[in-house]
Design an enzyme around this catalytic site. Sequence first.
Site, PDB file in Angstrom:
ATOM      1  N   SER A  22      -8.782  39.780 -38.485  1.00  0.00           N
ATOM      2  CA  SER A  22      -7.820  38.908 -39.163  1.00  0.00           C
ATOM      3  C   SER A  22      -6.388  39.205 -38.727  1.00  0.00           C
ATOM      4  O   SER A  22      -5.998  40.360 -38.573  1.00  0.00           O
ATOM      5  CB  SER A  22      -7.943  39.101 -40.671  1.00  0.00           C
ATOM      6  OG  SER A  22      -6.956  38.347 -41.329  1.00  0.00           O
ATOM      7  N   ASN A  70       2.734  46.719 -36.317  1.00  0.00           N
ATOM      8  CA  ASN A  70       3.160  45.417 -36.814  1.00  0.00           C
ATOM      9  C   ASN A  70       3.558  45.518 -38.269  1.00  0.00           C
ATOM     10  O   ASN A  70       2.985  46.282 -39.040  1.00  0.00           O
ATOM     11  CB  ASN A  70       2.075  44.354 -36.590  1.00  0.00           C
ATOM     12  CG  ASN A  70       1.105  44.258 -37.757  1.00  0.00           C
ATOM     13  OD1 ASN A  70       1.402  43.628 -38.772  1.00  0.00           O
ATOM     14  ND2 ASN A  70      -0.057  44.884 -37.609  1.00  0.00           N
ATOM     15  N   LEU A  74       1.986  39.620 -43.808  1.00  0.00           N
ATOM     16  CA  LEU A  74       1.071  38.584 -44.286  1.00  0.00           C
ATOM     17  C   LEU A  74       1.654  37.178 -44.237  1.00  0.00           C
ATOM     18  O   LEU A  74       1.371  36.344 -45.095  1.00  0.00           O
ATOM     19  CB  LEU A  74       0.606  38.916 -45.719  1.00  0.00           C
ATOM     20  CG  LEU A  74      -0.082  40.270 -45.881  1.00  0.00           C
ATOM     21  CD1 LEU A  74      -0.364  40.549 -47.349  1.00  0.00           C
ATOM     22  CD2 LEU A  74      -1.384  40.339 -45.089  1.00  0.00           C
ATOM     23  N   CYS A 131      -3.076  45.372 -49.453  1.00  0.00           N
ATOM     24  CA  CYS A 131      -1.801  44.797 -49.887  1.00  0.00           C
ATOM     25  C   CYS A 131      -1.206  45.584 -51.046  1.00  0.00           C
ATOM     26  O   CYS A 131      -1.924  46.108 -51.881  1.00  0.00           O
ATOM     27  CB  CYS A 131      -1.990  43.364 -50.360  1.00  0.00           C
ATOM     28  SG  CYS A 131      -3.091  42.426 -49.343  1.00  0.00           S
ATOM     29  N   THR A 194      -4.988  48.703 -40.517  1.00  0.00           N
ATOM     30  CA  THR A 194      -4.088  49.533 -39.711  1.00  0.00           C
ATOM     31  C   THR A 194      -3.660  50.816 -40.435  1.00  0.00           C
ATOM     32  O   THR A 194      -3.618  50.869 -41.663  1.00  0.00           O
ATOM     33  CB  THR A 194      -2.832  48.733 -39.352  1.00  0.00           C
ATOM     34  OG1 THR A 194      -2.290  48.194 -40.554  1.00  0.00           O
ATOM     35  CG2 THR A 194      -3.157  47.604 -38.398  1.00  0.00           C
TER      36      THR A 194
HETATM   37  C1  LIG Z   1      -0.352  41.483 -35.651  1.00  0.00           C
HETATM   38  C2  LIG Z   1      -1.428  41.905 -36.609  1.00  0.00           C
HETATM   39  C3  LIG Z   1      -1.623  41.176 -37.806  1.00  0.00           C
HETATM   40  C4  LIG Z   1      -2.615  41.555 -38.709  1.00  0.00           C
HETATM   41  N1  LIG Z   1      -2.808  40.819 -39.844  1.00  0.00           N
HETATM   42  C5  LIG Z   1      -3.830  41.140 -40.695  1.00  0.00           C
HETATM   43  C6  LIG Z   1      -4.111  40.335 -41.836  1.00  0.00           C
HETATM   44  O1  LIG Z   1      -3.476  39.301 -42.061  1.00  0.00           O
HETATM   45  N2  LIG Z   1      -5.129  40.722 -42.662  1.00  0.00           N
HETATM   46  C7  LIG Z   1      -5.878  41.837 -42.412  1.00  0.00           C
HETATM   47  O2  LIG Z   1      -6.804  42.124 -43.181  1.00  0.00           O
HETATM   48  N3  LIG Z   1      -5.641  42.605 -41.333  1.00  0.00           N
HETATM   49  C8  LIG Z   1      -4.636  42.276 -40.470  1.00  0.00           C
HETATM   50  N4  LIG Z   1      -4.414  43.064 -39.337  1.00  0.00           N
HETATM   51  C9  LIG Z   1      -5.270  44.230 -39.074  1.00  0.00           C
HETATM   52  C10 LIG Z   1      -6.389  43.863 -38.094  1.00  0.00           C
HETATM   53  O3  LIG Z   1      -7.222  42.848 -38.611  1.00  0.00           O
HETATM   54  C11 LIG Z   1      -7.238  45.089 -37.716  1.00  0.00           C
HETATM   55  O4  LIG Z   1      -7.800  45.634 -38.882  1.00  0.00           O
HETATM   56  C12 LIG Z   1      -6.430  46.160 -37.007  1.00  0.00           C
HETATM   57  O5  LIG Z   1      -5.487  45.571 -36.139  1.00  0.00           O
HETATM   58  C13 LIG Z   1      -7.284  47.152 -36.210  1.00  0.00           C
HETATM   59  O6  LIG Z   1      -7.991  46.523 -35.162  1.00  0.00           O
HETATM   60  P1  LIG Z   1      -7.497  46.515 -33.617  1.00  0.00           P
HETATM   61  O7  LIG Z   1      -7.186  47.922 -33.249  1.00  0.00           O
HETATM   62  O8  LIG Z   1      -8.624  45.896 -32.854  1.00  0.00           O
HETATM   63  O9  LIG Z   1      -6.272  45.640 -33.578  1.00  0.00           O
HETATM   64  C14 LIG Z   1      -3.419  42.690 -38.431  1.00  0.00           C
HETATM   65  C15 LIG Z   1      -3.213  43.413 -37.240  1.00  0.00           C
HETATM   66  C16 LIG Z   1      -2.238  43.033 -36.332  1.00  0.00           C
HETATM   67  C17 LIG Z   1      -2.069  43.830 -35.069  1.00  0.00           C
END
Ligand SMILES: Cc1cc2nc3c(=O)[nH]c(=O)nc-3n(C[C@H](O)[C@H](O)[C@H](O)COP(=O)(O)O)c2cc1C
Lengths: 303, 254
Positions: A22, A70, A74, A131, A194
């Site tokens: 997401s 980041n 939201l 959140c 994250t």
């Molecule tokens: C730019 C960005 C926006 C994100 N927005 C959301 C979000 O709206 N909701 C959510 O549950 N996680 C959000 N995440 C977290 C990611 O879904 C994911 O859990 C996290 O980036 C780890 O995976 P990755 O290392 O493959 O990026 C966001 C991550 C990034 C980098």
Amino acid sequence: MQVDMSVNLLGLKLKNPVMPASGCFGFGKEYSKYYDLNKLGAIVVKATTQKARLGNPTPRVAEVTCGMLNSIGLANPGLDKVLSDELPWLKSYSLPVIVNVAGETVEEYCSVVDRISRSKLAHAIELNVSCPNVAQGGLSFGADSKVLSELLKRVRGVCSLPLIVKLSPNVTDIVEIGLAAQEAGADAISLINTLIGMKIDINTGRPVLARKVGGLSGPAIKPVAIRMVYQLADVLKLPIIGIGGIYTAEDVIEFIMAGASAVQIGTANFTNPMAMPDIIDDLERYMKEKGIKDLDQIRGCAL
Amino acid sequence: MILRVKKNLKLADAIWQMEIEGDFPYNKVQAGQFINIRVGQGHDHLLRRPISIAEVRQDEGYLTIVYRVVGQGTKWLSRLEPDMPLDILGPLGNGFTVEEGKYSLIVGGGIGIPPLYELAKRLSAKVDRLDIILGFRSEHDVFWIDRFKKLASVDLFTEDGSLGTKGFVTKGISEILADKERHIENIYACGPIGMLSAIKGLIGKLQIGGGASLEERMACGVGACYGCTCMTTNRESKRVCADGPVFSWQEVDL
Ligand SMILES: Cc1cc2nc3c(=O)[nH]c(=O)nc-3n(C[C@H](O)[C@H](O)[C@H](O)COP(=O)(O)O)c2cc1C
Ligand SMILES: Cc1cc2nc3c(=O)[nH]c(=O)nc-3n(C[C@H](O)[C@H](O)[C@H](O)COP(=O)(O)OP(=O)(O)OC[C@H]3O[C@@H](n4cnc5c(N)ncnc54)[C@H](O)[C@@H]3O)c2cc1C
Ligand code: FES
């Protein structure tokens, strides 16, 4: 040799275990210009909140060693627009649609989940519990097992769809939180969101992000994610979706061996918009080479 | 897509020009669009670097970028040699609208100047009158003035007065706007945010077309992550990479 990459998750049939994380894939439109989204196992859309959110001031992304930060905050068009303008478009694909839901109060979560459940536009809900909880002075819902249970029990009451709870890694004991989520009615767990990080520009002596801190994602967090998936797979009965730093088919295999049923890919899409279709092709090739007929053969083998 | 480096040469203090050749939809490029370049190997750099398209040469099958070396990614670019592969995405974003017949003014500051070259080429063929104002910090930063001079009259400013008029480009714009003989219809600008907001201030309520090209930190570069947003005057958020980088003077809040 024929290999079977399909996954049965919460009664949904996924062609393969790969779906976007997401927030890293919008509502799908942008990446549909690069490939046919039907290639994916499922789609997970941006966090949706009751009202439209502008998010935090910029700069709100920064690059760090083997990762990125980041502080998007939201940002999203709000529930009404998501239901009218974004989700209907995804109906043209034969893909399970998972809607990520965020909120600042229990009431907000419930009302968003309720309307999405009844919209017939989604196949599952992913609850983002990282959140800040306004009633608890901004501490995240996912940081305290009691607060989390309370939230999940209330959401469960209005959610007629499978409920995936996406956990935050910023906790002392992920097992305690995972057990609380299982107890309170989650159908599946996804993790990790994250990790909180910071970068300082040494030329100005100031944090790079306007909000100072942000969520760390990318390959840097993969070992933490593998460890947490492994810990939960060991004690939970629920299916687990592994997330964190996946860039290759080998990374997917590692998560499956740690016990994940499926995976989500975030940051890798930014480096290469073809990351997910490439990883899916590579996964099939890898399984053929290693004689892995289906993913059940290796799932949780490290446990 | 994978393209190749054709030429990579130093133009001024830390300023480089690179020609990139290969299979690319050259005919689709709008002036003001950008490409997103993968830098480094493996996990060296996860985020691509957005750089404006400075010129397209469809006839010869290459495009040109001009970039300032400011960090690791642009330093990596400056080390590339002819024939080396380059992984890019593009053309991305929405560029400038080239309107026929209008009295147009191009204003560029520093490393914001490159995309205005392709724009100036297109405008000079389509409008009756085109003026160009360019600003640099000092004579050491100046590049491509001769190229621009072949297309239209150029007013040059430097902050330290080492070349052209001493001062900021806004001085030149105020003079033009105050001149009753000159009825500027479109202003096209790219440069530091301070310059853009000063220009918006000078425009005030005048009905001026053209637009401002913005810069913001990006992650995806394609509109999917909401990382690069800016504000509009009616408090909406827009993505610089996908809704911009060019916005109308009336729409954007600077
Ligand atoms: C730019 C960005 C926006 C994100 N927005 C959301 C979000 O709206 N909701 C959510 O549950 N996680 C959000 N995440 C977290 C990611 O879904 C994911 O859990 C996290 O980036 C780890 O995976 P990755 O290392 O493959 O990026 C966001 C991550 C990034 C980098
Ligand atoms: C639409 C657009 C067009 C641009 N066109 C040009 C151009 O034609 N010529 C040119 O020299 N520069 C241009 N820039 C700025 C250029 O993207 C940055 O200078 C470059 O990314 C710096 O990378 P680095 O690794 O050398 O610097 P670092 O500071 O090491 O980069 C670290 C991170 O910050 C980002 N970043 C740093 N500075 C900027 C900046 N000013 N804007 C956006 N992101 C930044 C990088 O992309 C990277 O993700 C443009 C920016 C945008 C958004
Ligand atoms: S950089 Fe992702 S939306 Fe613009």
